[in-house]
Design a protein around this motif. Structure first.
Motif, short mmCIF file in Angstrom:
data_model
loop_
_atom_site.label_atom_id
_atom_site.label_comp_id
_atom_site.label_asym_id
_atom_site.label_seq_id
_atom_site.Cartn_x
_atom_site.Cartn_y
_atom_site.Cartn_z
N LYS A 1 -32.68 13.55 -16.98
CA LYS A 1 -32.94 12.20 -16.86
C LYS A 1 -32.92 11.51 -18.40
N PHE B 1 -29.99 10.16 -8.05
CA PHE B 1 -30.88 9.37 -7.43
C PHE B 1 -32.13 8.93 -8.38
N ALA B 2 -32.54 9.77 -9.00
CA ALA B 2 -33.50 9.63 -10.06
C ALA B 2 -32.94 8.25 -11.23
N ASP C 1 -32.46 5.06 -9.15
CA ASP C 1 -33.74 4.39 -8.99
C ASP C 1 -34.30 3.87 -10.30
N SER C 2 -33.85 4.48 -11.35
CA SER C 2 -34.35 3.79 -12.64
C SER C 2 -33.60 2.71 -13.14
N ASN D 1 -33.68 -1.98 -9.02
CA ASN D 1 -34.89 -2.44 -8.10
C ASN D 1 -34.76 -2.44 -6.62
N TRP D 2 -34.71 -1.27 -6.02
CA TRP D 2 -34.08 -1.56 -4.69
C TRP D 2 -35.12 -2.41 -3.70
N SER D 3 -36.46 -2.55 -4.12
CA SER D 3 -37.32 -3.41 -3.37
C SER D 3 -36.93 -4.73 -3.28
N LYS E 1 -29.59 -1.15 0.81
CA LYS E 1 -30.25 0.08 0.14
C LYS E 1 -29.28 1.27 0.89
N ARG F 1 -27.40 3.00 -2.00
CA ARG F 1 -27.91 4.05 -2.72
C ARG F 1 -27.59 5.37 -1.94
N LYS G 1 -31.20 7.67 -17.90
CA LYS G 1 -32.41 7.04 -17.37
C LYS G 1 -32.63 5.53 -17.79
#
Length: 137
Positions: free
Chosen positions: A23, A55-56, A59-60, A63-65, A72, A76, A104
């Motif tokens: 990472k 994926f780590a 996701d870093s 901002n998938w939200s 997504k 993703r 990361k």
């Protein structure tokens, strides 16, 4: 730390430590760790380890939200290893739109279009007879 102690370490603890290294250092850590010893090689060369590391990283940097679940689901996804259409070298082909080196929090760019589909670089794309201009994107 000597290798004897590492061999006695619970596999899941070793895996978590190596995941932290990947990472922080990105893709370069895979080859360095895999050449360190057979134990590290066995961990970092597993497809499940590489997928989790990808994926780590993803996701870093995203901002998938902020995006819909459909978006997504579409983007993703894990990368694939692809042979370049020109030089034949194996390269890490990211699903659109994220491009990076696995470090990361670092994203090379967020593109809506893949510039050189099937090619590892602009050089290979152009050597294969294609034309490219940054303003074409």
């Amino acid at each position: 730390m000597e290798l004897g102690y590492i061999c006695k370490m619970p596999p899941e603890i070793l895996r978590l430590i190596l995941m932290d290294v990947v990472k922080e250092d990105g893709d370069a850590a895979f080859s360095r760790l895999s050449l360190t010893c057979w134990l590290f090689h066995d961990v970092v060369c597993k497809a499940s380890f590489r997928k989790e590391a990808h994926f780590a990283w993803l996701d870093s940097v995203v901002n998938w939200s902020a995006y819909s679940s459909d978006y997504k689901e579409m983007y993703r996804r894990p990368y694939t290893l692809t042979n370049c259409l020109w030089c034949g070298d194996l390269f890490k082909d990211f699903p659109r739109p994220a491009i990076g080196d696995g470090r990361k929090g670092i994203l090379r760019g967020f593109y809506s279009v893949k510039e050189f589909e099937g090619y590892c670089s602009a050089d290979c794309f152009m050597c294969d007879g294609n034309r490219y201009s940054p303003k074409d994107i």
